[in-house]
Design an enzyme around this catalytic site. Structure first.
Site, PDB file in Angstrom:
ATOM      1  N   HIS A  33       0.857  -1.180   0.000  1.00 27.07           N
ATOM      2  CA  HIS A  33       0.000   0.000   0.000  1.00 27.07           C
ATOM      3  C   HIS A  33       0.893   1.230   0.000  1.00 27.07           C
ATOM      4  O   HIS A  33       1.951   1.229   0.639  1.00 27.07           O
ATOM      5  CB  HIS A  33      -0.897  -0.006   1.246  1.00 27.07           C
ATOM      6  CG  HIS A  33      -2.075   0.886   1.112  1.00 27.07           C
ATOM      7  ND1 HIS A  33      -2.000   2.224   1.363  1.00 27.07           N
ATOM      8  CD2 HIS A  33      -3.349   0.635   0.708  1.00 27.07           C
ATOM      9  CE1 HIS A  33      -3.185   2.756   1.141  1.00 27.07           C
ATOM     10  NE2 HIS A  33      -4.016   1.817   0.739  1.00 27.07           N
TER      11      HIS A  33
ATOM     12  N   ASP B 193      -7.809  -5.448   0.056  1.00 23.80           N
ATOM     13  CA  ASP B 193      -8.305  -6.365  -0.973  1.00 23.80           C
ATOM     14  C   ASP B 193      -7.950  -7.824  -0.714  1.00 23.80           C
ATOM     15  O   ASP B 193      -8.458  -8.703  -1.399  1.00 23.80           O
ATOM     16  CB  ASP B 193      -7.744  -5.955  -2.346  1.00 23.80           C
ATOM     17  CG  ASP B 193      -8.413  -4.695  -2.846  1.00 23.80           C
ATOM     18  OD1 ASP B 193      -9.616  -4.540  -2.579  1.00 23.80           O
ATOM     19  OD2 ASP B 193      -7.735  -3.875  -3.478  1.00 23.80           O
TER      20      ASP B 193
HETATM   21  N1  ACO Z   1       4.163  -7.469  -4.356  1.00 28.85           N
HETATM   22  C1  ACO Z   1       5.497  -7.463  -4.450  1.00 28.85           C
HETATM   23  N2  ACO Z   1       6.250  -6.350  -4.270  1.00 28.85           N
HETATM   24  C2  ACO Z   1       5.603  -5.210  -3.991  1.00 28.85           C
HETATM   25  C3  ACO Z   1       4.198  -5.152  -3.876  1.00 28.85           C
HETATM   26  C4  ACO Z   1       3.478  -6.343  -4.066  1.00 28.85           C
HETATM   27  N3  ACO Z   1       2.155  -6.359  -3.979  1.00 28.85           N
HETATM   28  N4  ACO Z   1       3.834  -3.898  -3.597  1.00 28.85           N
HETATM   29  C5  ACO Z   1       4.941  -3.181  -3.543  1.00 28.85           C
HETATM   30  N5  ACO Z   1       6.036  -3.971  -3.785  1.00 28.85           N
HETATM   31  C6  ACO Z   1       7.442  -3.557  -3.796  1.00 28.85           C
HETATM   32  C7  ACO Z   1       7.799  -2.984  -5.155  1.00 28.85           C
HETATM   33  O1  ACO Z   1       8.281  -3.970  -6.022  1.00 28.85           O
HETATM   34  C8  ACO Z   1       8.835  -1.969  -4.779  1.00 28.85           C
HETATM   35  O2  ACO Z   1      10.037  -2.639  -4.503  1.00 28.85           O
HETATM   36  P1  ACO Z   1      11.456  -1.959  -4.837  1.00 28.85           P
HETATM   37  O3  ACO Z   1      11.519  -0.724  -4.000  1.00 28.85           O
HETATM   38  O4  ACO Z   1      12.441  -3.014  -4.435  1.00 28.85           O
HETATM   39  O5  ACO Z   1      11.421  -1.684  -6.309  1.00 28.85           O
HETATM   40  C9  ACO Z   1       8.341  -1.405  -3.446  1.00 28.85           C
HETATM   41  O6  ACO Z   1       7.585  -2.475  -2.865  1.00 28.85           O
HETATM   42  C10 ACO Z   1       7.453  -0.185  -3.587  1.00 28.85           C
HETATM   43  O7  ACO Z   1       6.388  -0.517  -4.486  1.00 28.85           O
HETATM   44  P2  ACO Z   1       5.631   0.523  -5.409  1.00 28.85           P
HETATM   45  O8  ACO Z   1       4.888  -0.203  -6.471  1.00 28.85           O
HETATM   46  O9  ACO Z   1       6.566   1.621  -5.832  1.00 28.85           O
HETATM   47  O10 ACO Z   1       4.620   1.117  -4.363  1.00 28.85           O
HETATM   48  P3  ACO Z   1       3.421   2.088  -4.675  1.00 28.85           P
HETATM   49  O11 ACO Z   1       3.174   2.851  -3.437  1.00 28.85           O
HETATM   50  O12 ACO Z   1       3.633   2.830  -5.948  1.00 28.85           O
HETATM   51  O13 ACO Z   1       2.220   1.057  -4.955  1.00 28.85           O
HETATM   52  C11 ACO Z   1       0.459  -0.443  -4.718  1.00 28.85           C
HETATM   53  C12 ACO Z   1       1.250   0.693  -4.065  1.00 28.85           C
HETATM   54  C13 ACO Z   1      -0.023  -0.009  -6.111  1.00 28.85           C
HETATM   55  C14 ACO Z   1      -0.779  -0.747  -3.874  1.00 28.85           C
HETATM   56  C15 ACO Z   1       1.368  -1.695  -4.798  1.00 28.85           C
HETATM   57  O14 ACO Z   1       1.716  -2.123  -3.508  1.00 28.85           O
HETATM   58  C16 ACO Z   1       0.740  -2.821  -5.604  1.00 28.85           C
HETATM   59  O15 ACO Z   1       0.813  -2.820  -6.834  1.00 28.85           O
HETATM   60  N6  ACO Z   1       0.090  -3.810  -4.894  1.00 28.85           N
HETATM   61  C17 ACO Z   1      -0.575  -4.893  -5.577  1.00 28.85           C
HETATM   62  C18 ACO Z   1      -1.940  -4.445  -6.084  1.00 28.85           C
HETATM   63  C19 ACO Z   1      -2.929  -4.243  -4.967  1.00 28.85           C
HETATM   64  O16 ACO Z   1      -3.089  -5.085  -4.100  1.00 28.85           O
HETATM   65  N7  ACO Z   1      -3.638  -3.098  -5.023  1.00 28.85           N
HETATM   66  C20 ACO Z   1      -4.677  -2.746  -4.060  1.00 28.85           C
HETATM   67  C21 ACO Z   1      -4.238  -1.607  -3.208  1.00 28.85           C
HETATM   68  S1  ACO Z   1      -5.435  -1.176  -1.991  1.00 28.85           S
HETATM   69  C22 ACO Z   1      -6.591  -0.325  -2.871  1.00 28.85           C
HETATM   70  O17 ACO Z   1      -6.316   0.332  -3.844  1.00 28.85           O
HETATM   71  C23 ACO Z   1      -7.946  -0.404  -2.471  1.00 28.85           C
END
Ligand code: ACO
Length: 378
Positions: free
Chosen positions: A261, A315
């Site tokens: 998140h 989720d």
């Molecule tokens: N699985 C694996 N690695 C992850 C995940 C994940 N679900 N989420 C974040 N990371 C890692 C990234 O790879 C990144 O690693 P790095 O720094 O080594 O490159 C780091 O954590 C930061 O991730 P970002 O994608 O830059 O984080 P951001 O804040 O942009 O994204 C998000 C947040 C979109 C929710 C992300 O965690 C994600 O894509 N999760 C999966 C989709 C999901 O479950 N979405 C629902 C969110 S809740 C809602 O909207 C109601």
């Protein structure tokens, strides 16, 4: 003009001043108008919480009864909306059907009177009341059936489940569904709320505001993740497969749906409550093998990614709750929208109270003074 550093995804940039909800992502706290969600989930109802968010205070007994009654009386949708929905392809995603239907409502209520509190109230009531009816109607019509009329003797959540399944729901299931709506109703400046506020800032009508937010919520990085969680659990198939699946995805730099998140760096407080609700359903109606897979997945992901602050988000467990209620996977995000519409409308109202049109800037990184090359020379 002040030059700011460009932040992809506007991370950490305030887009509004708001008193609607508050998140502490380090401590795992979420409050609506200052009240912790744990308390609202235990003591409130979705309609009361919607009132709290939109009008800023918990309603008195009379105010609550009046609001409930108004919503109850506006649940029906016009036959022209139903007829329009009948023409939607059965294979279309219910979120797209909902976005189109919400936008179409605006055609019937085109008078825009944004300074009139009665107009605000009517729009709030109509949207909160009809969105569930539209979701349930599309579900029945895509199966070739006529939609079921709402029942005035049932409360908000029981009526939705009744319209969806054509039978009165179990009381515990209806109560749990209502709590799910409370948990999804609002969450500060997330992508769909930002989208709602940007649209609201142009002073367009609330149906356009909600339609744009529905479109934004549908994406797999936002509300659409709850569907993908179930698909992922199905793909994993057994507890033994969890570790290899997680390892392979991480090796391929793929995201694990339902984890991570932008704000929370601990387990999402909504996921904690949803997990408990899922357990209550399993106790009454029998277990789900996907729950065992989910729990193992939570353990393995914590071990691998806990140091990055990646834990289950809202989720991760919501899909398991809806699945146990027999709700089809592609309705999970429309159900999220049924709840979130009240949050979007609270932001719509707040935006109007102190509006300035959103018009951010950009960091231009393209060419200048480029020559126009005639077509035959390209
Ligand atoms: N699985 C694996 N690695 C992850 C995940 C994940 N679900 N989420 C974040 N990371 C890692 C990234 O790879 C990144 O690693 P790095 O720094 O080594 O490159 C780091 O954590 C930061 O991730 P970002 O994608 O830059 O984080 P951001 O804040 O942009 O994204 C998000 C947040 C979109 C929710 C992300 O965690 C994600 O894509 N999760 C999966 C989709 C999901 O479950 N979405 C629902 C969110 S809740 C809602 O909207 C109601």
């Amino acid at each position: 003009m002040m030059v700011c550093e460009y932040k992809p995804g506007l991370e950490g940039i305030p887009a509004a001043q708001s008193s609607i909800s508050y998140v502490d992502g380090q401590k795992g706290i979420l409050e609506y108008r200052g009240i912790r969600i744990e308390e609202l989930a235990a003591k409130s109802t979705f309609i009361e919480t919607a009132y709290l968010l939109i009008w800023g205070e918990l309603p008195t007994k009379e105010e609550l009864a009046a609001f409930e009654e108004e919503v109850r009386l506006h649940r029906r949708i016009k036959y022209r909306i139903r007829d329009m929905m009948k023409c939607f392809p059965e294979s279309g995603h219910p979120m797209d059907a909902l976005q189109a239907s919400a936008a179409a409502l605006g055609l019937f209520y085109s008078l825009r009177d944004l300074h009139n509190p009665a107009y605000i109230r009517d729009s709030v009531v109509r949207l909160i009341a009809t969105i569930p009816t539209m979701v349930a109607a599309f579900q029945l019509m895509r199966k070739g059936n006529d939609p079921v009329k709402p029942r005035d003797d049932l409360d908000y959540s029981a009526n939705f489940l009744y319209m969806l399944n054509e039978k009165e729901p179990d009381a515990l299931a209806a109560k749990i569904f209502d709590i799910c709506l409370i948990l999804h109703v609002e969450h500060t400046m997330n992508a769909s709320t930002f989208s709602a506020r940007v649209t609201a800032s142009t002073l367009t009508d609330p149906y356009a505001v909600v339609a744009s937010a529905v479109g934004t919520l549908g994406g797999p990085l936002h509300g659409g993740a709850n569907e993908e969680v179930i698909q992922m659990l199905e793909e994993i198939g057994s507890v033994e497969n969890v570790r290899p699946y997680v390892e392979e995805r991480l090796q391929n730099k793929q995201k694990l749906m339902g984890f991570g998140h932008r704000v929370y760096k601990v387990k999402d407080p909504r996921a904690i409550i949803l997990q408990d609700l899922a357990e209550q359903l399993f106790d009454k109606f029998g277990g789900d093998k996907y729950y065992d897979i989910a729990q193992e997945m939570e353990r393995v992901v914590e071990e691998k990614l806990g140091h990055k602050g990646i834990y289950p988000n809202v989720d991760f467990y919501s899909g398991l709750v809806y699945r146990k209620m027999g709700i089809p996977t592609d309705l999970f995000t429309p159900i999220f929208a049924i709840a979130r519409v009240a949050g979007w409308l609270a932001h719509w109202k707040e935006q109007l109270a102190e509006n300035r049109i959103f018009r951010p800037t950009q960091v231009y990184n393209g060419k200048h003074e480029a020559p126009y090359i005639p077509l035959e020379q390209r």
